[in-house]
Design an enzyme around this catalytic site. Sequence first.
Site, PDB file in Angstrom:
ATOM      1  N   HIS A 264      35.109 -22.671   2.557  1.00  0.00           N
ATOM      2  CA  HIS A 264      35.179 -24.103   2.848  1.00  0.00           C
ATOM      3  C   HIS A 264      34.164 -24.485   3.929  1.00  0.00           C
ATOM      4  O   HIS A 264      33.352 -25.402   3.748  1.00  0.00           O
ATOM      5  CB  HIS A 264      36.600 -24.447   3.310  1.00  0.00           C
ATOM      6  N   GLU A 265      34.190 -23.782   5.038  1.00  0.00           N
ATOM      7  CA  GLU A 265      33.282 -24.118   6.139  1.00  0.00           C
ATOM      8  C   GLU A 265      31.834 -23.786   5.793  1.00  0.00           C
ATOM      9  O   GLU A 265      30.905 -24.449   6.273  1.00  0.00           O
ATOM     10  CB  GLU A 265      33.715 -23.398   7.419  1.00  0.00           C
TER      11      GLU A 265
END
Length: 502
Positions: A264-265
């Site tokens: 996600h990051e």
Amino acid sequence: MEKKFEELKKRLHEIYYLQSVMSVLTWDQNTYLPPAGANARGSHFAVLGKIAHEKQTDPKLGKLIEELIPWTKNLPYDSDEAALVRLAKREYEKAVRLPTPFVAELNEHLAKTYQVWVEARAENQFAKVEPYLEKTLELSRAYAEFFPGYEHIADPLIAESDYGMKASAIRKIFRELREELVPLVEQVTSQPEADLSFLHQHYPKERQLEFSRYIAGRLGLDQKRARIDLSPHPFMIRFSHGDIRITTRVDEQNLADCLFSVIHETGHALYELGIDPSYEGTPLYDGISSGVHESQSRLWENIVGRSRDFWEYFYPQLQAVFPAQLSQVSLDEFYRGINHVKRSLIRTEADELTYNLHVIIRFELELALLEGELRIKDLPEAWRSRYQSDLGVTPPDEKRGVLQDVHWYAGLIGGAFQGYTLGNILSAQFFEAALKAHPDIPNQIKQGNFTTLHDWLKENIYRYGSKYTAEEIVQRATGSSLTIQPYMNYLRKKYKELYRIT
């Protein structure tokens, strides 16, 4: 005019790098700052925020922008120069509405509140942070009042992260989405639950981090320009074109938490790393909105990272890292497990189908707080009530309830959450457009090759930074405005196949 334009960039550079220093301090606060340093860190933010704001509101900057506007009218709308002056004007007009003492007070208050939240969350004591949150709500309302003429008090706060969006438009989108999601969630959760025990064995911390870093690199993260550390709440922050920081957290009894947090990051980081480097030092060197930014983290995390195509390539490698835990677990079982749908308490751990219901709850609670219909002291109970009515689960404590997300404890109340769901919607819309241009992308993903997809995203979204508005980016990349249909088509196809329902 060219000399005046260079003077504008010089002034904007000073503001940009002051904000970069504040980003370094934010990252440090979230990773390595000892608890006793919180008060001093608040003072750091207050002083630097004051200096940055004074530069942002300098009348000489405003005069320079006004002098450049007629010049840009003779330039193409698509020119970088015209875009920078447009954006500088918008940012200046916003900044001059905020008194410098208010900005200093806000920065100092939020730094202190964050540290109290960390302690309150660990101790499961909302009462400890309640007075700080009362102050945050007061400051959030005060912020909105600096922008009179709004349709809803949340609109100026929403515009801070999703410029061009209003509470009324988001409510409409969320209402349509909820009407589509609820029946699908009901249909899927009525099916027998999968056995997820294999995801909750002991997975050593260092091996989780090593594999997650490997995946991030394969997705395209340049690890000479980025690093991954630990924090209570995963996030991505940019210091410069050559310095992006990602954080994650590790639960040794939950394989999915660290892995998908990193993916996600990484999506956020790929966006920032893909911006045209010539924009650095100006407001153009930034993601255009929280919705577009979140579309990238969700596209890489869910549409790519939770796809069967992705794990056809990477699952044997994951099994090799954790043979005792996964050698007897088939790819089908693993794929079903990481996409299991369940009504749950924690937003960041929620599956794709129920995730947006978590966001809608938070968005509506924010509006109620700002409108004065809900008091801070009643927030924990309101949270429990909404989770029971909307998701059919009740938080057993405040740590898994009102204290679970950092946003209200590190920022203003309002405009903090809608970007997550806007991002989910846009992730499918962007991916659909990428597939139309390059139908072979799924086959490439099966081979662990993400170059074509990454290049399409860089060409159509990343490189522009904040040159265009979010609406313009969506139109240019997909040929239409934001729509929930590609997202719902994606969810229906994936989960009806996964759960074998019609």
